[in-house]
Design an enzyme around this catalytic site. Structure first.
Site, PDB file in Angstrom:
ATOM      1  N   HIS A   1      -0.164  42.906   0.542  1.00  0.00           N
ATOM      2  CA  HIS A   1       0.497  41.488   0.403  1.00  0.00           C
ATOM      3  C   HIS A   1      -0.392  40.597  -0.213  1.00  0.00           C
ATOM      4  CE1 HIS A   1       3.120  37.963   1.114  1.00  0.00           C
ATOM      5  NE2 HIS A   1       1.951  37.636   1.773  1.00  0.00           N
TER       6      HIS A   1
ATOM      7  N   SER B   1       4.181  34.209  -0.687  1.00  0.00           N
ATOM      8  CA  SER B   1       4.126  34.258   0.550  1.00  0.00           C
ATOM      9  C   SER B   1       4.841  33.262   0.925  1.00  0.00           C
ATOM     10  CB  SER B   1       2.819  34.721   1.167  1.00  0.00           C
ATOM     11  OG  SER B   1       3.010  35.000   2.657  1.00  0.00           O
TER      12      SER B   1
ATOM     13  N   ASP C   1       2.840  46.188  -0.825  1.00  0.00           N
ATOM     14  CA  ASP C   1       2.978  44.857   0.209  1.00  0.00           C
ATOM     15  C   ASP C   1       4.238  45.300   1.189  1.00  0.00           C
ATOM     16  OD1 ASP C   1       3.792  42.473   1.405  1.00  0.00           O
ATOM     17  OD2 ASP C   1       3.854  41.383  -0.582  1.00  0.00           O
TER      18      ASP C   1
END
Lengths: 396, 396
Positions: free
Chosen positions: B365, B166, B332
């Site tokens: 995610h 991320s 995600d």
């Protein structure tokens, strides 16, 4: 059809300061309470509505439009607050797919809304003050019960059609379930028979944003002279993202900066998409009531048609004679096509008349409100066929 | 490597009340400002960090872990505030894929964070009060510049690996772009080379939720003794939805009611997913600073690796010798696989060494933080191969 206490001319509502004057309003008195799913009886209550076109002699050409979360009765006429066109003028009007030269179109503000129908900003007769959170929590079925009372009031036994998208689509499905003998055909668009966990989650964030605003005052902001504008704007901003698609946001805004090509290194609305969202939030609070937002999101969360039928959706529509036109949109991630397919499968399982279309678009959930020629063609064609079957061939 | 004003033993930070005592802290004095993308020079500043394992004799086994938006340096040890395990203990530790018996693992709190590195809650030496919004807006590259200064301080010329997911993955990519000669291999997980319009939009809603809280006080809440807890909690709730997937939320919560099978017809947390989200919001504010949340989301929004290279991503990695292991997750939707593929295509276009895996999971995610055996196997295998190429075959 009961006649007592019915008033159907434009008039001031209990919320005189806010209520639009250009709607019709029907009031139901103590002898006609709205029996809610919660067990509460709401009484007195009123429904604000608009009509377009003419009811024909045998009262067979009425089309009920059910509005979405932030919509209202101003489906095809200028909104009294925003002065903008009706929210579905692309779909409803003279010569439009839902042709007001042919059909008598009715659209009412849902119960717990904020455009003249009874809701949390209405005056609680017991206290003389706005209800706030003392207004009973309503469900999609409660909204539809109130609409059925309005239809009774208008002397209409059977609606030719009920149409709507999103929360409006939920009402459409509820109509088909609750009053199958009273709807010839229905058009549930961009909707589902239940709200998903993710959708409940997004709604909960919106509610928390409203309730986190100190100006919300436990829902008593009207009495206390405050206004949870900022919380409601945040709720609207978050929700608005879910009404679009990643692709549409990319197409419309990408990573474009406002007014310049470089970041400002600040928390100003640097990107166009930020500015757009801020505008969506701030313009929304000019026309919408924060408590109504809580009630309507809650109603959507509670919606689950199959739950009352042993979890078997087909049982909700057993032996239905109603014709269905189910429409979904490829980029709608709030109510994805898979959820429309569930409706279609259930209807197929009970041998109902059902047509289904998934429209390819990048416009996301809001596509049902936008300029989608394929949608217009589908609605027009479906209604033409149904009108023929119903014997509505000649223009009134 | 400059030596002045470097302190690398645990100590009180400028935010003595809040700063964790169990981290190492390096302070950079006036002679070593952090030159920011905004043009501002941040000075003095400090970086809080943790290390795990032992640096080998030739300083070739260092692995830098870059944390995500709400992470910190406590990657593999108990968090001083929450008392929970480190945020990546499944991945980092003795015998784990990033094996601290083999590698010297470094994890630092990013600049503008709130766990001991300089940020908006640090004392502004010019005023003697917390910076608030007077802290300069930082970028992902600024974070990486500060990390490079830390690596200098530790006497490490070349990192064996840089890994993160991320926002951490963005830093990983920035490392590969800014310091290709200083990273032998990189593992950017669940990330992209730029933030999409939709992601910027979600971040903006979160920032507006914080800034709408009157306790935020224009960012001066620390000075004024307030705390925008409710706004930050709303921001976290909204963001948390984006870290999961519709499927995972359905699997975990579905439409299950709390404690009972029926709705309460109220605005209590009726559904389990509501209760879960409320907990996520309220627990987050116990450990995180609201202004840091603004700064870190802003840094992610600004990230756009290709933009500085004529929009051609491959140019960002031209002639790179670094080995890449790119990983995405099927569910995600914040950083979809398509965005990882763009990285891979750009690396292929410049003949880089790149391996790519898309892992099938419904965990969304956050999958990069969770128990994903396939991810562990990929990371372990990639590092084993790179370690062999780097001559790190023998355990230190």
């Amino acid at each position: 059809m009961a006649e007592a206490n019915l008033i159907s001319t434009p008039q001031a509502t209990p919320r005189e300061a806010d209520a639009p004057r250009d709607s019709l309003v029907v009031r139901f008195g103590a002898d006609q309470p709205l029996r809610l799913d919660s067990g509460v009886e709401l009484s007195p209550f009123q429904i604000a509505y608009k009509t377009y076109g003419q009811l024909n002699a045998d009262r067979s050409n009425a089309v009920l439009i059910c509005h979405a979360l932030t919509g209202d009765q101003h489906v095809a006429s200028v909104h009294p607050v925003t002065k903008k066109n009706g929210w579905w003028e692309t779909m409803v009007g003279p010569g439009k797919p839902i042709d007001t030269e042919r059909y008598f179109v009715i659209c009412s503000n849902v119960v717990s809304g904020c455009m003249g129908s009874s809701g949390p900003s209405s005056i609680n007769p017991k206290t003389g003050k706005p209800y706030g959170l003392d207004f009973p929590v309503i469900t999609i079925r409660d909204m539809v019960r109130a609409q059925a009372m309005l239809i009774d009031h208008l002397g209409i036994e059977m609606l030719f059609a009920v149409a709507g998208g999103s929360m409006g689509g939920m009402q459409v499905l509820q109509w088909a379930q609750s009053y199958p003998e009273r709807v010839f055909c229905v058009l549930p668009l961009a909707c589902a028979t239940r709200h998903s966990a993710q959708n409940i989650a997004f709604h909960e964030v919106g509610r928390q944003a409203v309730m986190a605003d100190p100006e919300w005052r436990g829902g008593r902001y009207l009495t206390e002279g405050t206004n949870p504008r900022r919380g409601l704007a945040v709720a609207r901003m978050g929700a608005h993202i879910t009404y679009m698609s990643d692709a549409a946001l990319h197409r419309k805004f990408g990573r474009k900066f406002q007014d310049r090509n470089n970041p400002t290194f600040s928390f100003d609305a640097d990107f166009e998409v930020e500015s757009y969202l801020r505008y969506q939030g701030s313009s929304f609070v000019e026309r919408f009531d924060a408590n109504s937002y809580l009630y309507l999101t809650r109603a959507m969360d509670y919606f689950d048609l199959a739950a009352e039928h042993g979890g078997v959706l087909a049982n909700a529509f057993r032996n239905t004679q109603t014709r269905f036109c189910v429409v979904s949109f490829t980029s709608d991630w709030l109510f994805p096509t898979s959820e429309s397919r569930e409706i279609v499968h259930a209807l197929n399982a009970t041998s109902a008349r059902v047509s289904f279309a998934e429209i390819v678009t990048d416009k996301g959930h809001d596509a049902f409100l936008l300029d989608e020629p394929e949608l217009f063609a589908i609605v027009r064609g479906f209604l033409d066929g149904a009108a023929k079957a119903r014997g509505l061939g000649i223009k009134e």
